[in-house]
Structure formats: C-alpha cells, structure tokens
Write a protein that holds these residues in place. Structure first.
Motif, PDB file in Angstrom:
ATOM      1  N   SER A 217      -0.613   6.282  -4.181  1.00 16.82           N
ATOM      2  CA  SER A 217      -0.201   7.381  -3.309  1.00 16.82           C
ATOM      3  C   SER A 217      -0.789   8.704  -3.783  1.00 16.82           C
ATOM      4  O   SER A 217      -0.852   8.987  -4.981  1.00 16.82           O
ATOM      5  CB  SER A 217       1.323   7.485  -3.278  1.00 16.82           C
ATOM      6  N   THR A 218      -1.246   9.499  -2.827  1.00 15.78           N
ATOM      7  CA  THR A 218      -1.749  10.844  -3.126  1.00 15.78           C
ATOM      8  C   THR A 218      -0.892  11.913  -2.446  1.00 15.78           C
ATOM      9  O   THR A 218      -1.314  13.063  -2.319  1.00 15.78           O
ATOM     10  CB  THR A 218      -3.208  10.988  -2.658  1.00 15.78           C
ATOM     11  N   GLU A 219       0.287  11.513  -2.007  1.00 12.63           N
ATOM     12  CA  GLU A 219       1.154  12.449  -1.296  1.00 12.63           C
ATOM     13  C   GLU A 219       1.600  13.577  -2.213  1.00 12.63           C
ATOM     14  O   GLU A 219       2.096  13.350  -3.319  1.00 12.63           O
ATOM     15  CB  GLU A 219       2.381  11.699  -0.759  1.00 12.63           C
ATOM     16  N   ALA A 220       1.393  14.786  -1.751  1.00 11.77           N
ATOM     17  CA  ALA A 220       1.819  15.974  -2.484  1.00 11.77           C
ATOM     18  C   ALA A 220       2.067  17.077  -1.463  1.00 11.77           C
ATOM     19  O   ALA A 220       1.137  17.726  -0.992  1.00 11.77           O
ATOM     20  CB  ALA A 220       0.773  16.398  -3.502  1.00 11.77           C
ATOM     21  N   THR A 221       3.329  17.280  -1.124  1.00  8.80           N
ATOM     22  CA  THR A 221       3.701  18.229  -0.078  1.00  8.80           C
ATOM     23  C   THR A 221       4.396  19.429  -0.688  1.00  8.80           C
ATOM     24  O   THR A 221       5.244  19.283  -1.566  1.00  8.80           O
ATOM     25  CB  THR A 221       4.644  17.559   0.940  1.00  8.80           C
ATOM     26  N   THR A 222       4.013  20.616  -0.220  1.00  7.11           N
ATOM     27  CA  THR A 222       4.646  21.849  -0.663  1.00  7.11           C
ATOM     28  C   THR A 222       5.302  22.526   0.527  1.00  7.11           C
ATOM     29  O   THR A 222       4.668  22.716   1.573  1.00  7.11           O
ATOM     30  CB  THR A 222       3.622  22.807  -1.293  1.00  7.11           C
ATOM     31  N   LEU A 223       6.583  22.875   0.401  1.00  5.00           N
ATOM     32  CA  LEU A 223       7.304  23.533   1.486  1.00  5.00           C
ATOM     33  C   LEU A 223       8.017  24.767   0.968  1.00  5.00           C
ATOM     34  O   LEU A 223       8.519  24.782  -0.158  1.00  5.00           O
ATOM     35  CB  LEU A 223       8.339  22.589   2.114  1.00  5.00           C
TER      36      LEU A 223
ATOM     37  N   GLY B 274       0.848  -1.184   0.000  1.00 10.13           N
ATOM     38  CA  GLY B 274       0.000   0.000   0.000  1.00 10.13           C
ATOM     39  C   GLY B 274       0.876   1.222   0.000  1.00 10.13           C
ATOM     40  O   GLY B 274       2.062   1.147   0.329  1.00 10.13           O
ATOM     41  N   PRO B 275       0.329   2.357  -0.369  1.00  6.53           N
ATOM     42  CA  PRO B 275       1.159   3.567  -0.400  1.00  6.53           C
ATOM     43  C   PRO B 275       1.627   3.941   1.001  1.00  6.53           C
ATOM     44  O   PRO B 275       0.860   3.862   1.965  1.00  6.53           O
ATOM     45  CB  PRO B 275       0.211   4.626  -0.980  1.00  6.53           C
ATOM     46  N   PRO B 276       2.886   4.340   1.149  1.00  4.48           N
ATOM     47  CA  PRO B 276       3.385   4.753   2.460  1.00  4.48           C
ATOM     48  C   PRO B 276       2.735   6.049   2.915  1.00  4.48           C
ATOM     49  O   PRO B 276       2.234   6.830   2.100  1.00  4.48           O
ATOM     50  CB  PRO B 276       4.882   4.924   2.234  1.00  4.48           C
ATOM     51  N   ALA B 277       2.737   6.258   4.213  1.00  6.67           N
ATOM     52  CA  ALA B 277       2.159   7.486   4.763  1.00  6.67           C
ATOM     53  C   ALA B 277       2.983   8.689   4.322  1.00  6.67           C
ATOM     54  O   ALA B 277       4.205   8.585   4.165  1.00  6.67           O
ATOM     55  CB  ALA B 277       2.116   7.403   6.280  1.00  6.67           C
TER      56      ALA B 277
END
Length: 512
Positions: free
Chosen positions: A430-436, A15-18
């Motif tokens: 995965s739906t991870e999309a982080t902006t920094l 499964g997609p990782p956190a």
C-alpha cells in the motif's frame, strides 16, 4: 510522505485496498469568528467504546462529555425503534450530544505544595451493564470510575386545592387561635370551622396527600470509586484488561495494577525508578494492555523503545519478555535525536499481533513476533526536520501526539500541526498516504476569522508568539506549518472507517 520500510503489514490481503476518500461528517464545539478559545475548553482526551455507539471526550477543565450514535444503519433497530427516534436517520456515522459531567476538580497537594490540574489525561470505557455505561477517567493523580445511567425524574404532584382559599382559611386559623390560647390557656374553640361532615375548613372541598410521580428520564453520572494516592508522578496512561476486572495506570516511573472493585490498594508491577535519581535515563510514556491476552501488556519509553511484559513470569515485571527498538542510522545522530525518538503513544492492533507507536516525527508499526525493528515506518511531517531548532525553542518538540489503528488493521492515523491529520495504508504494497485539514469543512461556508494571534496551548508557545517567530508559514513543498494549532488527540471507530479528532475545543468527525 509515506516512508514504508517494507515487510509484513497488519493484514494479509491479495492486494492493497484502494485509498479511502475521507469526507467531513460533523463538528461539535466549533468557535465562531472572533471567539477566543478558553483554556478549560480544549479537548485533552478522546475515546470510542468497543461498540462504537458511544464517544467520550475529556477537556482541560476536568469535564467529560458523552456522545451517542444516532444513525440506525447496521444497528439492528426494528421499525418500532425507528418510529420512536427523535432524530433523522443519516447515511453516515452520526453522533449527538448525550450528557456531560464534571469528572475532576483542581486540587492542591499540601504535602508537596503542588497544584493538581483538573485536566483529563485519559478516558477508557468499561463494560456496560443493565443499560448503564461505565468509564474510567484520570487527571495527573487521581483515577475515577463513573457510572452513567438513565433515571426517571421524580417530582411531587400538585395538590388539588385552590391556593387562595387555602391561604385565607389558614390565615384565619393562625390569627384567631393564638389569641384565644394565650388569653385563657386553653385550646381555641372550633367555631371558625365548618359543620361539614368531612371536618375540613371552609373553602376546602377536598385534600390529597402529596404524591411522588416519575415521568421523564434524565441521565445521571455518579462516581462509583476513586483510585487515589498511588502515583508520585503524573499519570499518563490507563488501560483496561480483557478480563474486565483489572486495569493499569502508568506514570513516568511506575505502572500499577488495580482491581475495579477495590480502590483502596493497587499492586505495583513495573518500577523503573533508580536508587539514585541522577542515574535516571528514561521514563515511561505510555502503557496498554493486550486486547485479548490478560497477562500481557506493553509500555513505551522516552528512549524510543517498547517493552512487552508477561504478568505470568514474575510479580514485579521489571524484566521485559521482549524489547522493540529501532536502530538509528550511523552518522545521523544529533542534539535532537533522543528528544524526537521519545514515544508519545503506543496502541495494540485489534488482533493483538501488531503494535503502533508514535514518536515526534514518525509512526512505526511493529510485529510482536519480530523484535529486530519495525515492519513499517511512516513519515508524518518530515518537512519540519529543518525546523527542529525552532520547535525546540518554543517547546513544540515536546508535544505528545496520539495514534490509532482501524478496526481491520489496514490503516493507521495520527495528527500533526495546522490541525492536520494523516492516514496511512499499512497493508502489503500500500502507498496510501492521505493528509486532511480537520478544521477545514468543504460542506459549509468558511468563516473568515479576524487576523489575531491564536490562543496558544501552552505558555511557552505564547512566549514565542510575542517574539514573532511562531507565525505560520509554508515550506518549499507547499506544506503549511502553524505551531499554534495542533491535532494531538484522535480515535478510530472500532468497526468502521470513521475518525474523531480534536483541534483545540472542537471535535471533528470524518468518515470514508
């Protein structure tokens, strides 16, 4: 803003990782309030070595700065090594400044009447040996091979004499001897010497010859080889081969193959220059060797395509073995289509199965076994699409953003404007999309910079600032865009979730 197109991803997992929680770690070279950033200090290249224990940056002033890992976690150091450390042990990846050296100087090509900038375009680490580190650095025309090694500083030990007595004795000899010699033509008598058995002048009880001693160590950078006069156009890429013996250098129209030991000649393996330059339709924008197969390499073009070539097929690799390109949607073509399709960077995943590419608007992940299209597409700053006209007018649309992959192949990252960088998950589902915001550090007090126009990264941007159309703003979704600040260069640690990214002259380190 994640626009995954589906399909297989870089790693097959249950499964997609956190999503990762990114935290600020360090910053080097950050300017203080009101301090103007000098053009020569702007970082133009970043690269981790294969171990992740060293980090190198190059700047527009032709300098290479090296950093070394200082935290002891998972680095196999024993207790004695820890006791010798002169820095604290950290819980997260931590680096410290090691040394710097001037790699390139500004030059002038008298035959073509062209100035050659000293700016470092790329840095690549080579194999280490005998405690020394080796790296390649290049500007627009010349590649250099550097060796950085600790050397013991040699100095002459002091003589054990009283300086005042030596001077007085020596002066008496000088003042008396020439007179006697000149008057009678004979050597001066020795009446002014003592009658001591050691034969030394009065006041000098003992005399030692100077001795050379070596104590403290210093890092010395030496240029071992210079690979020059092989490119008519600006070098945009260098890449080491997995055989540790050869590397490639690429400019707009050619890719050359070098042997690390031979700087006098190279072999041209790709030449896309047409017989008539008016027929030129695309140029090479980036090139990289396969991480494990020494016979394969990939290069991207300004038309948004990636070509995979096999050195075993022929000596001159003008014909590719595979072509990867994304089919544009019907009816979506515009004046800017070809410009934003140009790929600015291409990187192989560590497993060699996938290729990551960056064009102006998106990141694309490709499977080398599937040339029908990318397996995933990630929208980096889609909110800028309505502003392509403004971006074209101020030349920002030609900015070349780099991209990188995590060592495990589960995530990809790239930069954007307003010093933002984005991290996407590329595993299945995965739906991870982080902006920094790289320059925003929650762990220290924010310094309010006086209101003034930021120093631009090119003269064209300066022109637009004067026109007044370059000021930062916010779109309807709350996304900020400031074309004067951009995060073009970044690198992912080869084995840990740690990213180094450059915003102007500052190097920011983040970890998760």
């Amino acid at each position: 803003m994640n626009g995954g197109d589906g399909g297989d991803a870089a790693a097959a997992t249950a499964g997609p990782p956190a999503p990762l929680e990114w935290k600020f770690s360090q910053v080097f070279g950050e300017r203080s309030a009101g301090e103007e950033v000098q053009e020569v200090d702007i970082i133009s290249a970043i690269e981790f070595d294969k171990t992740g224990n060293h980090l190198a940056t190059g700047d527009r002033g032709g300098r290479v700065v090296l950093f070394e890992r200082t935290d002891a976690k998972e680095h196999g150091r024993n207790r004695k090594d820890l006791e010798k450390m002169d820095y604290p042990i950290s819980r997260h990846p931590e680096f410290r400044y090691k040394t710097e050296f001037q790699s390139h100087e500004p030059e002038f090509d008298y035959l073509k009447s062209l100035e050659i900038e000293e700016k470092i375009n790329k840095i690549r680490w080579c194999q280490t040996a005998n405690g020394a580190v080796f790296l390649l650095s290049t500007n627009d025309k010349t590649i250099k091979f550097w060796k950085v090694q600790e050397k013991k500083v040699k100095k002459i030990s002091e003589l054990n004499v009283d300086p005042s007595k030596v001077c007085s004795a020596a002066s008496s000899m000088v003042s008396s001897s020439p007179k006697q010699y000149l008057s009678n033509g004979s050597y001066p008598d020795r009446s002014h010497f003592s009658s001591r058995n050691d034969g030394l002048p009065d006041g000098i009880h003992s005399l030692r010859l100077p001795m050379i001693t070596s104590g403290e160590t210093s890092l010395i950078a030496r240029c071992r080889r210079v690979y020059a006069h092989a490119h008519d156009y600006h070098i945009n890429s260098i890449s080491n081969n997995s055989d540790y013996e050869t590397f490639i250098s690429a400019d707009d129209l050619r890719i050359n193959l070098w042997n690390l030991e031979i700087s006098s000649q190279s072999f041209n393996i790709v030449d896309v220059k047409p017989a008539n330059m008016e027929d030129l339709t695309e140029v090479i924008t980036s090139a990289e060797f396969h991480p494990t197969h020494c016979n394969m390499l990939a290069y991207s073009s300004s038309k948004g395509s990636i070509r995979l070539i096999d050195l075993r097929q022929s000596a001159l690799c003008d014909s590719h073995s595979k072509l990867f390109e994304d089919q544009e949607a019907p009816g979506s073509r515009s004046f800017f289509t070809e410009i934003i399709a140009s790929m600015s960077d291409v990187k192989f995943a560590k497993d060699g199965r996938h290729i990551l590419s960056r064009d102006y608007m998106t990141l694309k992940l490709w499977d080398i076994n599937m040339d029908s299209g990318p397996v995933a597409t990630f929208q980096v700053h889609e909110y800028l699409r309505p502003k392509l006209c403004d971006l074209y007018e101020n030349d920002s649309i030609f900015d070349k953003f780099e991209c990188c992959l995590s060592g495990d192949g589960l995530r990809v990252a790239t930069g954007s404007y307003s010093n933002l960088f984005r991290v996407f998950g590329c595993s299945a589902g995965s739906t991870e999309a982080t902006t920094l915001d790289a320059s925003k550090n929650p762990m220290r007090r924010q310094i309010q910079t006086p209101s003034r126009p930021a120093r631009s990264l090119s003269s064209s941007i300066t022109r637009v600032v004067r026109r007044g159309s370059e000021s930062p703003g916010v779109d309807s979704n709350g996304n900020s865009f400031d074309f004067t600040t951009k995060l073009l260069h970044l690198a992912w640690h080869p084995s840990e979730n740690s990213i180094a990214c450059a915003a102007a002259n500052s190097l920011y380190m983040y970890y998760a």
